[in-house]
Motif scaffolding. Sequence first.
Motif, PDB file in Angstrom:
ATOM      1  N   LEU A   1       4.793 -10.057  45.394  1.00  0.00           N
ATOM      2  CA  LEU A   1       3.367 -10.338  45.250  1.00  0.00           C
ATOM      3  C   LEU A   1       3.194 -11.757  44.719  1.00  0.00           C
ATOM      4  O   LEU A   1       3.869 -12.158  43.772  1.00  0.00           O
ATOM      5  N   THR A   2       2.312 -12.514  45.350  1.00  0.00           N
ATOM      6  CA  THR A   2       2.041 -13.874  44.879  1.00  0.00           C
ATOM      7  C   THR A   2       0.560 -13.978  44.535  1.00  0.00           C
ATOM      8  O   THR A   2       0.089 -13.224  43.707  1.00  0.00           O
ATOM      9  N   SER A   3      -0.165 -14.833  45.168  1.00  0.00           N
ATOM     10  CA  SER A   3      -1.581 -15.036  44.843  1.00  0.00           C
ATOM     11  C   SER A   3      -2.441 -13.893  45.392  1.00  0.00           C
ATOM     12  O   SER A   3      -2.044 -13.182  46.303  1.00  0.00           O
ATOM     13  N   PHE A   4      -3.634 -13.733  44.823  1.00  0.00           N
ATOM     14  CA  PHE A   4      -4.528 -12.674  45.285  1.00  0.00           C
ATOM     15  C   PHE A   4      -5.974 -13.136  45.200  1.00  0.00           C
ATOM     16  O   PHE A   4      -6.306 -14.106  44.527  1.00  0.00           O
ATOM     17  N   VAL A   5      -6.830 -12.417  45.912  1.00  0.00           N
ATOM     18  CA  VAL A   5      -8.267 -12.620  45.837  1.00  0.00           C
ATOM     19  C   VAL A   5      -8.905 -11.238  45.691  1.00  0.00           C
ATOM     20  O   VAL A   5      -8.425 -10.262  46.271  1.00  0.00           O
ATOM     21  N   ARG A   6      -9.950 -11.155  44.902  1.00  0.00           N
ATOM     22  CA  ARG A   6     -10.662  -9.892  44.692  1.00  0.00           C
ATOM     23  C   ARG A   6     -12.074 -10.068  45.240  1.00  0.00           C
ATOM     24  O   ARG A   6     -12.809 -10.959  44.817  1.00  0.00           O
ATOM     25  N   LEU A   7     -12.454  -9.205  46.193  1.00  0.00           N
ATOM     26  CA  LEU A   7     -13.745  -9.303  46.866  1.00  0.00           C
ATOM     27  C   LEU A   7     -14.606  -8.084  46.545  1.00  0.00           C
ATOM     28  O   LEU A   7     -14.149  -6.944  46.680  1.00  0.00           O
ATOM     29  N   GLN A   8     -15.845  -8.316  46.132  1.00  0.00           N
ATOM     30  CA  GLN A   8     -16.786  -7.228  45.859  1.00  0.00           C
ATOM     31  C   GLN A   8     -17.039  -6.454  47.142  1.00  0.00           C
ATOM     32  O   GLN A   8     -17.092  -7.022  48.226  1.00  0.00           O
ATOM     33  N   ARG A   9     -17.185  -5.134  47.015  1.00  0.00           N
ATOM     34  CA  ARG A   9     -17.467  -4.300  48.176  1.00  0.00           C
ATOM     35  C   ARG A   9     -18.157  -3.024  47.732  1.00  0.00           C
ATOM     36  O   ARG A   9     -18.175  -2.694  46.544  1.00  0.00           O
ATOM     37  N   THR A  10     -18.716  -2.304  48.702  1.00  0.00           N
ATOM     38  CA  THR A  10     -19.242  -0.969  48.424  1.00  0.00           C
ATOM     39  C   THR A  10     -18.185   0.036  48.849  1.00  0.00           C
ATOM     40  O   THR A  10     -17.294  -0.278  49.643  1.00  0.00           O
ATOM     41  N   SER A  11     -18.269   1.248  48.353  1.00  0.00           N
ATOM     42  CA  SER A  11     -17.218   2.244  48.591  1.00  0.00           C
ATOM     43  C   SER A  11     -17.073   2.638  50.056  1.00  0.00           C
ATOM     44  O   SER A  11     -16.008   3.063  50.477  1.00  0.00           O
ATOM     45  N   ASP A  12     -18.123   2.503  50.857  1.00  0.00           N
ATOM     46  CA  ASP A  12     -18.040   2.893  52.269  1.00  0.00           C
ATOM     47  C   ASP A  12     -17.803   1.706  53.204  1.00  0.00           C
ATOM     48  O   ASP A  12     -17.833   1.853  54.419  1.00  0.00           O
ATOM     49  N   GLU A  13     -17.521   0.549  52.661  1.00  0.00           N
ATOM     50  CA  GLU A  13     -17.362  -0.678  53.448  1.00  0.00           C
ATOM     51  C   GLU A  13     -15.916  -0.831  53.927  1.00  0.00           C
ATOM     52  O   GLU A  13     -14.973  -0.645  53.166  1.00  0.00           O
ATOM     53  N   SER A  14     -15.728  -1.194  55.198  1.00  0.00           N
ATOM     54  CA  SER A  14     -14.387  -1.404  55.743  1.00  0.00           C
ATOM     55  C   SER A  14     -13.839  -2.748  55.268  1.00  0.00           C
ATOM     56  O   SER A  14     -14.585  -3.613  54.798  1.00  0.00           O
ATOM     57  N   LEU A  15     -12.528  -2.926  55.419  1.00  0.00           N
ATOM     58  CA  LEU A  15     -11.906  -4.196  55.040  1.00  0.00           C
ATOM     59  C   LEU A  15     -12.493  -5.338  55.857  1.00  0.00           C
ATOM     60  O   LEU A  15     -12.804  -6.400  55.326  1.00  0.00           O
ATOM     61  N   LYS A  16     -12.661  -5.131  57.155  1.00  0.00           N
ATOM     62  CA  LYS A  16     -13.213  -6.174  58.022  1.00  0.00           C
ATOM     63  C   LYS A  16     -14.606  -6.599  57.545  1.00  0.00           C
ATOM     64  O   LYS A  16     -14.894  -7.789  57.442  1.00  0.00           O
ATOM     65  N   THR A  17     -15.450  -5.641  57.222  1.00  0.00           N
ATOM     66  CA  THR A  17     -16.801  -5.946  56.742  1.00  0.00           C
ATOM     67  C   THR A  17     -16.753  -6.679  55.408  1.00  0.00           C
ATOM     68  O   THR A  17     -17.484  -7.647  55.192  1.00  0.00           O
TER      69      THR A  17
END
Length: 94
Positions: free
Chosen positions: A19-35
Amino acid sequence: MQNETLSISKAMVPCKGNLTSFVRLQRTSDESLKTTIQNHEEEFLSFAMQQPIQLKSNSLISPLFQNSHDTLTLPAQCYAVDFNEDFATITLLQ
């Protein structure tokens, strides 16, 4: 006129790495990764572009019009994706 498209490969294969760098993206529980990635496109691209990228540019210029097409290709990488109800954490594996 400007048209931008973000395409995400559907290929998912197991891979190993550290594991190296990461990003954390806000989402809703029913949202797909693509969305989720599309909703946070600039943040994801800034994260992904920490690795080498390929840029291809084609231009056609005439007295009547100008047409330019740029393609930014991120190299195939392995990412670990962890989902939470409020966010998705995408970590680059190397």
